[in-house]
Design a protein around this motif. Structure first.
Motif, short mmCIF file in Angstrom:
data_model
loop_
_atom_site.label_atom_id
_atom_site.label_comp_id
_atom_site.label_asym_id
_atom_site.label_seq_id
_atom_site.Cartn_x
_atom_site.Cartn_y
_atom_site.Cartn_z
N VAL A 1 0.86 -1.18 0.00
CA VAL A 1 0.00 0.00 0.00
C VAL A 1 0.91 1.23 0.00
CG1 VAL A 1 -1.79 1.29 1.22
CG2 VAL A 1 -1.80 -1.23 1.27
N VAL A 2 0.91 1.98 -1.09
CA VAL A 2 1.76 3.17 -1.20
C VAL A 2 0.86 4.39 -1.12
CG1 VAL A 2 3.58 4.30 -2.52
CG2 VAL A 2 3.27 1.83 -2.72
N GLU A 3 0.83 5.03 0.04
CA GLU A 3 -0.09 6.13 0.34
C GLU A 3 0.57 7.04 1.36
OE1 GLU A 3 -2.56 8.81 0.99
OE2 GLU A 3 -3.43 7.31 -0.36
N ASP A 4 0.64 8.37 1.05
CA ASP A 4 1.36 9.29 1.92
C ASP A 4 0.56 9.71 3.15
OD1 ASP A 4 -0.33 10.72 0.12
OD2 ASP A 4 0.70 12.57 0.66
N ASP A 5 -0.74 9.55 3.16
CA ASP A 5 -1.55 9.88 4.32
C ASP A 5 -1.37 8.77 5.35
OD1 ASP A 5 -3.84 9.83 6.15
OD2 ASP A 5 -4.67 11.41 4.88
N PRO A 6 -0.78 9.08 6.52
CA PRO A 6 -0.46 8.00 7.48
C PRO A 6 -1.68 7.26 7.99
CG PRO A 6 -0.12 10.17 8.47
CD PRO A 6 -0.34 10.40 7.02
N ALA B 1 -0.11 -7.44 4.05
CA ALA B 1 -0.04 -6.07 3.53
C ALA B 1 1.05 -5.30 4.26
CB ALA B 1 -1.38 -5.36 3.67
N GLN B 2 1.72 -4.41 3.49
CA GLN B 2 2.76 -3.56 4.05
C GLN B 2 2.58 -2.16 3.51
OE1 GLN B 2 6.72 -5.05 3.42
NE2 GLN B 2 7.73 -3.24 4.28
N ALA C 1 7.06 6.94 -2.63
CA ALA C 1 7.64 6.07 -3.64
C ALA C 1 9.04 5.64 -3.24
CB ALA C 1 7.68 6.81 -4.98
N GLU C 2 9.80 6.56 -2.66
CA GLU C 2 11.17 6.25 -2.28
C GLU C 2 11.22 5.15 -1.22
OE1 GLU C 2 9.93 9.30 -2.80
OE2 GLU C 2 11.03 9.52 -4.68
N ALA C 3 10.27 5.18 -0.26
CA ALA C 3 10.21 4.12 0.75
C ALA C 3 9.89 2.78 0.10
CB ALA C 3 9.16 4.47 1.81
N ALA D 1 12.28 -1.21 -0.66
CA ALA D 1 11.87 -2.61 -0.43
C ALA D 1 11.79 -3.40 -1.73
CB ALA D 1 10.53 -2.64 0.29
N TRP D 2 11.34 -2.75 -2.79
CA TRP D 2 11.16 -3.39 -4.09
C TRP D 2 12.34 -3.02 -5.01
CZ3 TRP D 2 10.93 -1.14 -8.92
CH2 TRP D 2 10.51 -1.96 -9.98
N PRO D 3 12.85 -3.95 -5.84
CA PRO D 3 12.31 -5.28 -6.15
C PRO D 3 12.87 -6.41 -5.32
CG PRO D 3 14.01 -4.73 -7.72
CD PRO D 3 13.91 -3.55 -6.79
N LYS D 4 13.71 -6.09 -4.31
CA LYS D 4 14.25 -7.16 -3.47
C LYS D 4 13.12 -7.96 -2.85
CE LYS D 4 17.49 -8.01 0.30
NZ LYS D 4 18.42 -7.37 1.29
N LYS D 5 12.07 -7.26 -2.43
CA LYS D 5 10.89 -7.92 -1.88
C LYS D 5 9.84 -8.00 -2.97
CE LYS D 5 8.11 -8.02 2.32
NZ LYS D 5 7.91 -7.39 3.65
N ARG D 6 9.32 -9.17 -3.23
CA ARG D 6 8.38 -9.38 -4.34
C ARG D 6 6.95 -9.22 -3.85
NH1 ARG D 6 5.43 -9.61 -8.03
NH2 ARG D 6 5.50 -10.89 -9.90
N PHE D 7 6.24 -8.25 -4.43
CA PHE D 7 4.84 -8.01 -4.08
C PHE D 7 3.95 -8.57 -5.18
CE2 PHE D 7 7.17 -4.74 -1.81
CZ PHE D 7 6.61 -4.81 -0.54
N ASP D 8 2.80 -9.09 -4.78
CA ASP D 8 1.84 -9.59 -5.75
C ASP D 8 0.98 -8.48 -6.33
OD1 ASP D 8 2.34 -12.52 -5.40
OD2 ASP D 8 1.73 -12.05 -3.35
N LEU D 9 0.80 -7.40 -5.57
CA LEU D 9 -0.06 -6.31 -6.03
C LEU D 9 0.32 -5.01 -5.32
CD1 LEU D 9 -3.75 -6.41 -6.92
CD2 LEU D 9 -3.12 -4.78 -5.16
#
Length: 270
Positions: free
Chosen positions: A37-42, A59-60, A65-67, A71-79
């Motif tokens: 979940v990439v969202e700037d609103d905490p 979920a993480q 985007a920088e955060a 993690a990516w692409p070292k960590k593989r996300f499905d969505l």
């Protein structure tokens, strides 16, 4: 069936808080899908992560985007559940970067919901584009739909289904019912009615010139000098629109003294 109670997300003035009873999540694979979940609103980011976890996903959350890039692409996300308006790289830039090397599903969830915003999001590589006014049920359904399609494609690829390995797509595809143009790179562009008619005439005679007068007739315009100029301007705008949306040049060429030609492999679907 046991139900789980959860507050709907408060979109800070954009969405009223209410309470819903969510049934237990449907049966999931032994290994739950991992969603970023990439969202700037905490608050919103935390609520979405909590909701997805309660619905049986892993979920993480990432606040920028920088955060996410750390993690990516070292960590593989499905969505990816991705906001467009992020600090630093925008959600569109994230989608472009991910789509260059990864088949990860992308669902955009944003307050920017005009037609142009949706075209830009889908053109950047999103599989679905949702307004932040969407209910949690719709968000979950979109995530499951994208994951299901990706899962079916993966199974078909692994099984081979008795067919040769698919080759990279080289055709432009025009959907007459959905008013969409799909580029060979997989990006889809929404079309206006006039653009659909224009391309439909050219797709009907690939590599052959279609006269301007015929195109005007199909568009319901009289043959006049001003309308011929308007047609040329519309063709130029369409080429720019496609270039901006999918990064490819639309192979529509003027045949001087004749009309317009579509100079690439193409097909029309329902």
């Amino acid at each position: 069936m046991q139900a789980t109670k959860l507050d709907l997300i408060e979109f800070h003035g954009r969405h009223m808080i209410s309470r819903h009873l969510f049934p237990s999540p449907p049966s999931l694979p032994l290994t739950p899908s991992l969603i970023a979940v990439v969202e700037d609103d905490p608050g919103l980011c935390a609520d979405l992560v909590e909701f997805l976890q309660l619905r049986g996903f892993e979920a993480q959350g990432f606040r920028s985007a920088e955060a996410f890039y750390r993690a990516w692409p070292k960590k593989r996300f499905d969505l990816l559940l991705l906001d467009v308006s992020l600090p630093g790289d925008s959600g569109l830039e994230v989608a472009h970067r991910v789509r260059e090397t990864d088949t990860t599903g992308i669902v955009m969830l944003t307050a920017l919901d005009t037609d142009n915003d949706q075209v830009a999001g889908l053109g950047a590589g999103a599989d679905a584009y949702l307004s932040k006014r969407s209910s949690l049920e719709v968000i979950e359904a979109a995530c499951r739909s994208v994951l299901r399609r990706l899962g079916m494609a993966k199974v078909a690829h692994m099984a081979g289904i008795g067919t040769p390995t698919p080759q990279p797509k080289t055709r432009w595809c025009l959907s007459s019912q959905q008013w969409k143009l799909e580029a060979p790179n997989g990006h889809t562009i929404d079309l206006t009615h006039a653009e659909l008619i224009f391309l439909g005439a050219l797709f009907g005679k690939p590599s052959e010139a279609v006269e301007r007068e015929q195109l005007l007739g199909l568009l319901g315009k009289p043959d006049s000098l001003s309308n011929l100029r308007n047609l040329d301007n519309a063709a130029s705008r369409l080429r720019r629109k496609v270039q901006q949306a999918c990064g490819m040049e639309l192979p529509v060429r003027p045949s001087y003294g004749k009309g317009y030609t579509f100079g690439a492999a193409c097909e029309v679907s329902a």
